[in-house]
Design a protein around this motif. Structure first.
Motif, short mmCIF file in Angstrom:
data_model
loop_
_atom_site.label_atom_id
_atom_site.label_comp_id
_atom_site.label_asym_id
_atom_site.label_seq_id
_atom_site.Cartn_x
_atom_site.Cartn_y
_atom_site.Cartn_z
N LEU A 11 0.97 -1.58 -0.19
CA LEU A 11 -0.02 -0.43 -0.16
C LEU A 11 0.58 1.61 0.20
O LEU A 11 0.64 2.20 -0.77
CB LEU A 11 -0.81 -0.17 1.47
N LEU A 12 2.13 1.06 0.51
CA LEU A 12 3.03 2.36 0.91
C LEU A 12 3.33 2.81 -0.62
O LEU A 12 3.72 3.98 -1.28
CB LEU A 12 4.14 2.17 2.42
N THR A 13 4.42 1.54 -0.99
CA THR A 13 4.76 1.79 -2.12
C THR A 13 3.40 2.26 -3.41
O THR A 13 4.09 3.41 -4.06
CB THR A 13 5.65 0.28 -2.86
N LYS A 14 2.46 1.71 -3.40
CA LYS A 14 1.57 2.06 -4.22
C LYS A 14 1.30 3.82 -4.09
O LYS A 14 1.18 4.49 -5.73
CB LYS A 14 -0.01 1.26 -4.25
N GLU A 15 1.25 3.65 -2.73
CA GLU A 15 0.22 5.05 -2.70
C GLU A 15 1.57 6.13 -3.21
O GLU A 15 1.41 6.97 -3.61
CB GLU A 15 0.18 5.57 -1.05
N ILE A 16 2.96 5.99 -2.47
CA ILE A 16 4.06 6.66 -2.73
C ILE A 16 4.46 6.94 -4.56
O ILE A 16 4.81 8.02 -5.37
CB ILE A 16 5.65 6.30 -2.47
N ASN A 17 4.27 5.64 -4.94
CA ASN A 17 4.44 5.34 -6.64
C ASN A 17 3.41 6.86 -7.09
O ASN A 17 3.88 7.47 -7.80
CB ASN A 17 4.74 4.76 -7.34
N ARG A 18 2.19 6.78 -6.64
CA ARG A 18 1.32 7.19 -7.31
C ARG A 18 1.38 9.22 -7.07
O ARG A 18 0.92 9.78 -8.45
CB ARG A 18 -0.37 6.99 -6.66
N PHE A 19 2.32 9.53 -6.71
CA PHE A 19 2.37 10.61 -6.24
C PHE A 19 3.93 11.87 -7.13
O PHE A 19 3.96 12.70 -7.36
CB PHE A 19 2.08 11.38 -4.70
N THR A 20 4.61 10.05 -6.77
CA THR A 20 5.69 10.57 -7.43
C THR A 20 6.03 10.56 -8.70
O THR A 20 6.38 11.28 -9.76
CB THR A 20 7.05 9.40 -7.43
N ARG A 21 4.99 9.89 -9.61
CA ARG A 21 5.01 9.57 -11.17
C ARG A 21 4.27 11.23 -11.64
O ARG A 21 4.46 11.12 -12.87
CB ARG A 21 3.57 8.57 -11.18
N ILE A 22 3.05 11.62 -10.25
CA ILE A 22 3.25 12.35 -11.60
C ILE A 22 3.24 14.38 -10.50
O ILE A 22 2.92 14.70 -10.10
CB ILE A 22 1.88 13.20 -11.34
N TRP A 23 4.97 14.22 -10.45
CA TRP A 23 4.96 14.98 -9.51
C TRP A 23 5.06 16.42 -10.08
O TRP A 23 5.33 17.07 -9.17
CB TRP A 23 6.95 14.59 -9.35
N LEU A 24 5.44 16.38 -11.05
CA LEU A 24 5.20 17.91 -11.53
C LEU A 24 3.41 18.70 -11.17
O LEU A 24 3.60 19.87 -11.52
CB LEU A 24 4.56 17.65 -13.52
N GLN A 25 2.74 17.57 -10.68
CA GLN A 25 1.04 17.95 -10.44
C GLN A 25 0.94 17.91 -9.46
O GLN A 25 0.20 18.90 -8.28
CB GLN A 25 0.19 17.68 -11.44
N THR A 26 2.05 16.93 -8.52
CA THR A 26 1.79 17.10 -7.01
C THR A 26 2.90 17.56 -5.86
O THR A 26 2.78 18.02 -4.95
CB THR A 26 1.73 15.79 -6.44
N LEU A 27 4.00 18.05 -5.93
CA LEU A 27 5.33 18.79 -5.80
C LEU A 27 5.50 19.96 -6.19
O LEU A 27 5.73 20.71 -5.45
CB LEU A 27 6.40 18.05 -5.74
N VAL A 28 5.75 20.38 -8.00
CA VAL A 28 6.27 21.36 -7.97
C VAL A 28 5.01 22.83 -7.91
O VAL A 28 6.17 23.76 -7.39
CB VAL A 28 6.40 21.48 -9.99
N PRO A 29 3.35 22.34 -7.98
CA PRO A 29 2.98 23.69 -7.19
C PRO A 29 2.85 23.90 -6.65
O PRO A 29 3.28 25.34 -5.90
CB PRO A 29 1.44 23.56 -8.17
#
Length: 255
Positions: A11-29
């Motif tokens: 579950l943790l791996t899935k959740e972390i991969n989910r937001f790191t895969r779309i880092w332009l939408q989740t981390l940059v803004p």
């Protein structure tokens, strides 16, 4: 390796991969948004305000802005992720699988905490361009940011359980979370308020979280640490108990 550990890791791996895969939408803004806060409130307006509680205005608001980014991202990550699983009926597979309820909660909340803390670290690094940060109490700093992230991840989970549509996910952040955050002492000290409004502000739980985090950096707080941590731990226990009850009963999850 136990089955529970494998389930939690998955579950943790899935959740972390989910937001790191779309880092332009989740981390940059959030990094861009906080940079604008630093420029507008810290540099331009801060020069006119001067000092706050014995520190430059930029030094004073940076801890609150970091905590604001942690709160927002922890909450939104779990709310959107869990509701997507519920909407696509993936969560029903978890409910029928031999996975304890606390593992489900820990998996989703862990993903929210990971994103919240990662964004917090990014914002902290950006703030170093504008101000020199000193750490007065590392223990208080880490405990406050960790449990605040857990608290709002749990809040996002409960929001997702109760939501009937994607529009319902945005109601709490827009009409509850954002006002409480801005009125939580991010941009001002409670001591500037009249006694009546200081009392009203203390009904806002975010006040306690921002004050403990600010104490970790600056060593000053408007509220005694024992009260602040008591409120934080109480809310974490209450939200975890509510989330556990809702998921174990299948409340809002079973069609």
């Amino acid at each position: 390796m136990s089955a529970n550990f494998i389930a939690l890791k998955s579950l943790l791996t899935k959740e972390i991969n989910r937001f790191t895969r779309i880092w332009l939408q989740t981390l940059v803004p959030p990094a861009i948004t906080m940079s604008l806060y630093f420029v507008i409130f810290g540099t331009l307006i801060g020069e006119r305000i001067g000092t706050m509680s014995g520190f430059s205005y930029m030094e004073f608001i940076v801890p609150g802005l970091i905590m604001m980014s942690v709160i927002t991202n922890s909450y939104s990550n779990v709310a959107s992720s869990f509701f997507s699983s519920k909407f696509q009926r993936n969560v029903e597979e978890l409910l029928v699988a031999p996975v304890p309820t606390w593992i489900i909660i820990a998996g989703y909340v862990g993903g929210g905490v990971a994103r919240g803390l990662l964004v917090g670290c990014i914002v902290t690094l950006l703030s170093l361009y504008f101000v020199n940060l000193n750490i007065a109490n590392l223990g208080v700093l880490l405990v406050s940011v960790l449990f605040t992230s857990i608290l709002f991840s749990l809040g996002g989970l409960i929001n997702a359980i109760l939501a009937k549509s994607y529009d319902d996910i945005s109601i709490i952040p827009n009409f509850v979370l954002t006002p409480l955050t801005y009125l939580g002492g991010v941009f001002y000290s409670l001591t500037l308020l009249p006694d009546f409004w200081q009392g009203v502000s203390k009904a806002n739980p975010i006040v306690y979280m921002i004050n403990t985090f600010r104490y970790g950096f600056l060593g000053v707080t408007d509220i005694p640490l024992v009260y602040s941590f008591s409120i934080i731990f109480l809310f974490v226990a209450a939200l975890f108990s509510l989330a556990y009850w809702m998921i174990s009963r299948g409340y809002g999850l079973r069609s």
